[in-house]
Design an enzyme around this catalytic site. Structure first.
Site, mmCIF file in Angstrom:
data_model
loop_
_atom_site.group_PDB
_atom_site.id
_atom_site.type_symbol
_atom_site.label_atom_id
_atom_site.label_comp_id
_atom_site.label_asym_id
_atom_site.label_seq_id
_atom_site.Cartn_x
_atom_site.Cartn_y
_atom_site.Cartn_z
ATOM 1 N N ASN A 39 -2.449 -7.581 -2.221
ATOM 2 C CA ASN A 39 -1.063 -7.145 -2.092
ATOM 3 C C ASN A 39 -0.531 -6.407 -3.311
ATOM 4 O OD1 ASN A 39 -0.850 -8.247 0.483
ATOM 5 N ND2 ASN A 39 -0.213 -10.238 -0.289
ATOM 6 N N LYS A 41 -0.223 -3.584 -6.497
ATOM 7 C CA LYS A 41 -0.234 -2.132 -6.655
ATOM 8 C C LYS A 41 -1.523 -1.694 -7.342
ATOM 9 C CE LYS A 41 2.298 1.292 -9.431
ATOM 10 N NZ LYS A 41 1.443 2.321 -8.925
ATOM 11 N N LYS A 43 -4.491 -0.012 -5.755
ATOM 12 C CA LYS A 43 -5.765 0.119 -5.030
ATOM 13 C C LYS A 43 -6.167 1.587 -4.893
ATOM 14 C CE LYS A 43 -3.849 -2.354 -1.766
ATOM 15 N NZ LYS A 43 -2.667 -2.897 -2.474
ATOM 16 N N THR A 44 -5.250 2.399 -4.396
ATOM 17 C CA THR A 44 -5.537 3.827 -4.245
ATOM 18 C C THR A 44 -5.706 4.486 -5.602
ATOM 19 O OG1 THR A 44 -4.404 3.951 -2.113
ATOM 20 C CG2 THR A 44 -4.625 6.007 -3.334
ATOM 21 N N THR A 45 -4.884 4.087 -6.562
ATOM 22 C CA THR A 45 -4.979 4.638 -7.914
ATOM 23 C C THR A 45 -6.354 4.362 -8.512
ATOM 24 O OG1 THR A 45 -2.607 4.321 -8.204
ATOM 25 C CG2 THR A 45 -3.914 4.634 -10.201
ATOM 26 N N ARG A 53 -13.944 10.112 -12.082
ATOM 27 C CA ARG A 53 -15.182 9.830 -12.821
ATOM 28 C C ARG A 53 -16.368 10.546 -12.175
ATOM 29 N NH1 ARG A 53 -15.939 3.733 -13.649
ATOM 30 N NH2 ARG A 53 -14.690 4.189 -15.484
ATOM 31 N N PHE A 94 2.649 7.800 7.578
ATOM 32 C CA PHE A 94 2.924 6.366 7.711
ATOM 33 C C PHE A 94 3.080 5.974 9.177
ATOM 34 C CE2 PHE A 94 4.513 7.125 3.363
ATOM 35 C CZ PHE A 94 3.770 6.173 2.701
ATOM 36 N N TRP A 96 4.288 3.269 10.370
ATOM 37 C CA TRP A 96 5.560 2.599 10.657
ATOM 38 C C TRP A 96 6.698 3.602 10.834
ATOM 39 C CZ3 TRP A 96 2.556 1.551 6.369
ATOM 40 C CH2 TRP A 96 2.950 2.142 5.165
ATOM 41 N N GLU A 131 -6.914 3.310 2.603
ATOM 42 C CA GLU A 131 -6.026 2.615 3.549
ATOM 43 C C GLU A 131 -6.642 2.447 4.940
ATOM 44 O OE1 GLU A 131 -3.484 1.334 2.159
ATOM 45 O OE2 GLU A 131 -2.570 2.685 0.712
#
Length: 199
Positions: A39, A41, A43-45, A53, A94, A96, A131
């Site tokens: 949960n 912040k 993950k994508t970063t 790399r 998105f 949603w 995602e």
């Protein structure tokens, strides 16, 4: 040398021996499946950091964005001109916001076809499925389809899967799983997402 310095040196020698032993035992060479979930912040970063790399070494990279593709993405903007990077974006953004299962499923399957192509290409060193966990959770993709593509990919290819609530079968298949844990998030206190920090 003081007692403290002596103890520190002994501790570091012990640590070095432990690390050297693990390095010597790691003899297998192959692509990896990494899952960045949880949960918190980042993950994508983290995935984009690994993309940077790989590109830095001249490897070919494919990124498939299933949710946030319509959003601004500073990392993508910086790297998009690299000839070794290919980005495929799910057209609806998105889910949603769209609230339409039929169109979201169609958009997901369309971009998944791009992912399958990348996952079958031995020239692609790294594939990011950003995602994709939501696509499985919402039923737009089935886990067997995703597992089959991951299991049959070229042996030297690595894959990063990102998103909350990663499917247990993806976790079981993964070589490395990192769970981002939220301790506090500014957004939950009413602070807007910040360009250049959050996206």
């Amino acid at each position: 040398m003081s007692d403290r310095d002596t103890r520190h040196q002994q501790a570091m020698q012990k640590l070095k021996a432990h690390v050297d032993e693990k390095v010597a035992a790691a003899t297998e060479q192959r692509g990896l499946l990494l899952v960045f979930t949880g949960n918190g912040k980042g993950k994508t970063t983290a995935a984009w950091g690994t993309v940077t790399r790989a590109l830095g070494y001249g490897y070919k990279v494919g990124v498939v964005q299933f949710i946030k593709g319509q959003w601004e993405c500073g990392e993508r903007e910086q790297l998009v001109e690299d000839p070794n990077l290919e980005v495929a974006i799910m057209g609806t953004g998105f889910t949603w916001e769209t609230q339409n299962r039929e169109t979201d499923t169609a958009a997901c399957r369309e971009v998944w076809a791009e992912a399958e192509r990348m996952l079958a290409d031995p020239e692609v060193f790294l594939v990011v499925l950003d995602e994709i966990t939501y696509m499985l959770k919402f039923g737009y993709l089935d886990i067997e389809t995703v597992k089959r593509a991951l299991e049959n990919r070229p042996p030297e290819q690595s894959v990063i899967v990102t998103g909350r609530n990663a499917h247990r079968e993806l976790l079981a298949l993964a070589d490395t799983v990192t769970e981002m844990q939220e301790v506090r998030h500014a957004f939950n206190s009413g602070v807007q997402a910040r360009r250049g920090i959050d996206f």
